[in-house]
Design a protein around this motif. Structure first.
Motif, PDB file in Angstrom:
ATOM      1  N   LEU A  49      57.898  80.348 117.528  1.00 62.59           N
ATOM      2  CA  LEU A  49      58.430  81.215 116.476  1.00 62.59           C
ATOM      3  C   LEU A  49      59.806  80.728 116.073  1.00 62.59           C
ATOM      4  O   LEU A  49      60.587  80.286 116.918  1.00 62.59           O
ATOM      5  CB  LEU A  49      58.567  82.649 116.982  1.00 62.59           C
ATOM      6  N   VAL A  50      60.080  80.827 114.777  1.00 63.86           N
ATOM      7  CA  VAL A  50      61.400  80.529 114.242  1.00 63.86           C
ATOM      8  C   VAL A  50      61.834  81.786 113.506  1.00 63.86           C
ATOM      9  O   VAL A  50      61.111  82.274 112.631  1.00 63.86           O
ATOM     10  CB  VAL A  50      61.372  79.322 113.274  1.00 63.86           C
ATOM     11  N   MET A  51      62.980  82.327 113.887  1.00 65.26           N
ATOM     12  CA  MET A  51      63.434  83.574 113.268  1.00 65.26           C
ATOM     13  C   MET A  51      64.947  83.559 113.103  1.00 65.26           C
ATOM     14  O   MET A  51      65.647  82.802 113.767  1.00 65.26           O
ATOM     15  CB  MET A  51      63.009  84.774 114.111  1.00 65.26           C
ATOM     16  N   GLY A  52      65.400  84.432 112.227  1.00 64.37           N
ATOM     17  CA  GLY A  52      66.827  84.591 112.033  1.00 64.37           C
ATOM     18  C   GLY A  52      67.424  85.482 113.100  1.00 64.37           C
ATOM     19  O   GLY A  52      66.717  86.157 113.855  1.00 64.37           O
ATOM     20  N   ARG A  53      68.727  85.481 113.144  1.00 68.01           N
ATOM     21  CA  ARG A  53      69.471  86.245 114.140  1.00 68.01           C
ATOM     22  C   ARG A  53      69.162  87.748 114.085  1.00 68.01           C
ATOM     23  O   ARG A  53      68.978  88.394 115.115  1.00 68.01           O
ATOM     24  CB  ARG A  53      70.960  86.015 113.934  1.00 68.01           C
ATOM     25  N   ASN A  54      69.103  88.329 112.871  1.00 72.04           N
ATOM     26  CA  ASN A  54      68.845  89.769 112.756  1.00 72.04           C
ATOM     27  C   ASN A  54      67.471  90.133 113.307  1.00 72.04           C
ATOM     28  O   ASN A  54      67.315  91.154 113.984  1.00 72.04           O
ATOM     29  CB  ASN A  54      68.981  90.229 111.310  1.00 72.04           C
ATOM     30  N   THR A  55      66.462  89.313 113.026  1.00 73.16           N
ATOM     31  CA  THR A  55      65.110  89.565 113.534  1.00 73.16           C
ATOM     32  C   THR A  55      65.101  89.450 115.056  1.00 73.16           C
ATOM     33  O   THR A  55      64.491  90.266 115.752  1.00 73.16           O
ATOM     34  CB  THR A  55      64.115  88.584 112.896  1.00 73.16           C
ATOM     35  N   TYR A  56      65.797  88.458 115.569  1.00 77.20           N
ATOM     36  CA  TYR A  56      65.900  88.258 117.018  1.00 77.20           C
ATOM     37  C   TYR A  56      66.550  89.480 117.678  1.00 77.20           C
ATOM     38  O   TYR A  56      66.048  89.999 118.679  1.00 77.20           O
ATOM     39  CB  TYR A  56      66.702  86.986 117.301  1.00 77.20           C
ATOM     40  N   TYR A  67      57.188  88.603 122.486  1.00 80.55           N
ATOM     41  CA  TYR A  67      56.539  87.310 122.227  1.00 80.55           C
ATOM     42  C   TYR A  67      56.069  86.596 123.485  1.00 80.55           C
ATOM     43  O   TYR A  67      55.724  85.405 123.433  1.00 80.55           O
ATOM     44  CB  TYR A  67      57.481  86.407 121.412  1.00 80.55           C
ATOM     45  N   GLY A  68      56.049  87.301 124.604  1.00 78.67           N
ATOM     46  CA  GLY A  68      55.553  86.702 125.841  1.00 78.67           C
ATOM     47  C   GLY A  68      56.298  85.417 126.177  1.00 78.67           C
ATOM     48  O   GLY A  68      57.518  85.356 126.142  1.00 78.67           O
ATOM     49  N   GLU A  69      55.529  84.372 126.474  1.00 75.20           N
ATOM     50  CA  GLU A  69      56.106  83.086 126.868  1.00 75.20           C
ATOM     51  C   GLU A  69      56.197  82.094 125.711  1.00 75.20           C
ATOM     52  O   GLU A  69      56.523  80.927 125.919  1.00 75.20           O
ATOM     53  CB  GLU A  69      55.263  82.474 128.008  1.00 75.20           C
ATOM     54  N   VAL A  72      60.763  80.559 121.282  1.00 76.65           N
ATOM     55  CA  VAL A  72      61.379  81.199 120.123  1.00 76.65           C
ATOM     56  C   VAL A  72      62.670  80.450 119.796  1.00 76.65           C
ATOM     57  O   VAL A  72      63.494  80.205 120.685  1.00 76.65           O
ATOM     58  CB  VAL A  72      61.688  82.690 120.390  1.00 76.65           C
ATOM     59  N   PHE A  73      62.821  80.093 118.527  1.00 74.94           N
ATOM     60  CA  PHE A  73      64.012  79.405 118.049  1.00 74.94           C
ATOM     61  C   PHE A  73      64.726  80.329 117.076  1.00 74.94           C
ATOM     62  O   PHE A  73      64.146  80.737 116.069  1.00 74.94           O
ATOM     63  CB  PHE A  73      63.632  78.067 117.399  1.00 74.94           C
ATOM     64  N   VAL A  74      65.958  80.682 117.419  1.00 71.95           N
ATOM     65  CA  VAL A  74      66.749  81.620 116.626  1.00 71.95           C
ATOM     66  C   VAL A  74      67.739  80.828 115.777  1.00 71.95           C
ATOM     67  O   VAL A  74      68.523  80.037 116.309  1.00 71.95           O
ATOM     68  CB  VAL A  74      67.515  82.604 117.540  1.00 71.95           C
ATOM     69  N   LYS A  79      77.252  81.920 117.664  1.00 69.90           N
ATOM     70  CA  LYS A  79      76.689  81.871 119.012  1.00 69.90           C
ATOM     71  C   LYS A  79      75.684  83.013 119.195  1.00 69.90           C
ATOM     72  O   LYS A  79      75.943  84.143 118.791  1.00 69.90           O
ATOM     73  CB  LYS A  79      77.806  81.993 120.049  1.00 69.90           C
ATOM     74  N   VAL A  80      74.560  82.690 119.788  1.00 70.34           N
ATOM     75  CA  VAL A  80      73.509  83.680 120.032  1.00 70.34           C
ATOM     76  C   VAL A  80      73.491  84.014 121.522  1.00 70.34           C
ATOM     77  O   VAL A  80      73.398  83.114 122.360  1.00 70.34           O
ATOM     78  CB  VAL A  80      72.120  83.124 119.604  1.00 70.34           C
ATOM     79  N   ASP A  81      73.604  85.303 121.825  1.00 75.43           N
ATOM     80  CA  ASP A  81      73.517  85.727 123.225  1.00 75.43           C
ATOM     81  C   ASP A  81      72.051  85.838 123.614  1.00 75.43           C
ATOM     82  O   ASP A  81      71.276  86.547 122.956  1.00 75.43           O
ATOM     83  CB  ASP A  81      74.213  87.082 123.423  1.00 75.43           C
ATOM     84  N   ILE A  82      71.686  85.138 124.679  1.00 74.53           N
ATOM     85  CA  ILE A  82      70.304  85.132 125.142  1.00 74.53           C
ATOM     86  C   ILE A  82      70.273  85.697 126.561  1.00 74.53           C
ATOM     87  O   ILE A  82      70.871  85.111 127.470  1.00 74.53           O
ATOM     88  CB  ILE A  82      69.713  83.705 125.113  1.00 74.53           C
ATOM     89  N   PRO A  83      69.600  86.837 126.755  1.00 73.01           N
ATOM     90  CA  PRO A  83      69.515  87.421 128.095  1.00 73.01           C
ATOM     91  C   PRO A  83      68.864  86.437 129.086  1.00 73.01           C
ATOM     92  O   PRO A  83      67.999  85.645 128.713  1.00 73.01           O
ATOM     93  CB  PRO A  83      68.627  88.655 127.906  1.00 73.01           C
ATOM     94  N   GLU A  84      69.314  86.508 130.317  1.00 72.59           N
ATOM     95  CA  GLU A  84      68.880  85.557 131.338  1.00 72.59           C
ATOM     96  C   GLU A  84      67.358  85.501 131.502  1.00 72.59           C
ATOM     97  O   GLU A  84      66.803  84.431 131.722  1.00 72.59           O
ATOM     98  CB  GLU A  84      69.540  85.901 132.678  1.00 72.59           C
ATOM     99  N   ASP A  85      66.679  86.647 131.358  1.00 70.10           N
ATOM    100  CA  ASP A  85      65.230  86.660 131.589  1.00 70.10           C
ATOM    101  C   ASP A  85      64.430  85.902 130.523  1.00 70.10           C
ATOM    102  O   ASP A  85      63.238  85.641 130.724  1.00 70.10           O
ATOM    103  CB  ASP A  85      64.706  88.093 131.747  1.00 70.10           C
ATOM    104  N   ILE A  86      65.071  85.520 129.397  1.00 68.88           N
ATOM    105  CA  ILE A  86      64.330  84.766 128.380  1.00 68.88           C
ATOM    106  C   ILE A  86      64.992  83.431 128.025  1.00 68.88           C
ATOM    107  O   ILE A  86      64.610  82.792 127.045  1.00 68.88           O
ATOM    108  CB  ILE A  86      64.084  85.618 127.101  1.00 68.88           C
ATOM    109  N   THR A  87      65.948  82.992 128.838  1.00 69.26           N
ATOM    110  CA  THR A  87      66.647  81.731 128.526  1.00 69.26           C
ATOM    111  C   THR A  87      65.729  80.515 128.553  1.00 69.26           C
ATOM    112  O   THR A  87      66.020  79.517 127.900  1.00 69.26           O
ATOM    113  CB  THR A  87      67.835  81.468 129.482  1.00 69.26           C
ATOM    114  N   LYS A  88      64.635  80.586 129.276  1.00 69.41           N
ATOM    115  CA  LYS A  88      63.717  79.448 129.331  1.00 69.41           C
ATOM    116  C   LYS A  88      62.830  79.350 128.089  1.00 69.41           C
ATOM    117  O   LYS A  88      62.237  78.313 127.835  1.00 69.41           O
ATOM    118  CB  LYS A  88      62.844  79.520 130.590  1.00 69.41           C
ATOM    119  N   ILE A  89      62.738  80.446 127.313  1.00 73.30           N
ATOM    120  CA  ILE A  89      61.849  80.440 126.148  1.00 73.30           C
ATOM    121  C   ILE A  89      62.559  80.654 124.819  1.00 73.30           C
ATOM    122  O   ILE A  89      61.956  80.462 123.773  1.00 73.30           O
ATOM    123  CB  ILE A  89      60.716  81.495 126.306  1.00 73.30           C
TER     124      ILE A  89
END
Length: 181
Positions: A49-56, A67-69, A72-74, A79-89
């Protein structure tokens, strides 16, 4: 590389209220049906998935990551804050749509789900969308964030199919016709 939009709009063409709210969309509790409007089949067909910051940020506000596993490209210039539980995806990028497609293609992705108003508009303006799946919700919200905005040129579409659902939603699929200039 194929890029597809799968999105709901109000009948008057808005994807969200001016404040980003989507409270007008039907929720699972609004119907007895287990209808998913073809979403699962669609999401299974995409690589990322490719989405903008607001959608993210809206997706982050849901009870669980929707979006499961799937990668996702924001897209954001900040700078985009990415919670630790989804940093791999989840990964952020700050490049134009054509460069996004180029980079993701080189990484082996073949089918992208493009989401978010400005992101969709940017990809459409650059001729990078091949298919639109638009579900009209039977409501007029009067104002909000439009799905489409000014384009540098006409974008011709070929209607593939339209489905009507019991709750009044109408979903149309279009193929974008590439103009040979």
């Amino acid at each position: 590389m194929k890029a597809t939009v799968y999105i709901a709009t109000s009948v008057d063409g808005f994807i969200a209220r001016n404040n980003g709210g989507i409270d007008w969309l039907p929720s699972a509790g609004d119907t007895d049906s287990s209808e998913d409007y073809g979403y699962q089949e669609f999401i299974d067909s995409v690589d990322a998935l490719v989405m903008g910051r607001n959608t993210y940020e809206l997706a982050l506000s849901f009870d669980s990551w929707p979006y499961g596993e799937k990668p996702v490209f924001v897209l954001s210039s900040r700078k985009v804050d990415i919670p630790e539980d989804i940093t791999k995806i989840v990964e952020s990028m700050s490049v134009p749509p054509r460069e996004v497609v180029c980079r993701l293609s080189k990484r082996g992705f073949q089918h992208l789900y493009i989401d978010g108003g400005k992101t969709i508009q940017g990809f459409l303006s650059e001729g990078l969308i091949q298919q639109l799946i638009i579900t009209k919700v039977p409501i007029l919200i009067g104002e909000g964030i439009p799905l489409f905005s000014a384009l540098p040129h006409d974008v011709r579409l070929h209607h593939l199919e339209t489905r009507q659902f019991e709750n009044g939603l109408v979903q149309s699929k279009y193929k974008v016709i590439e103009d040979i200039a």
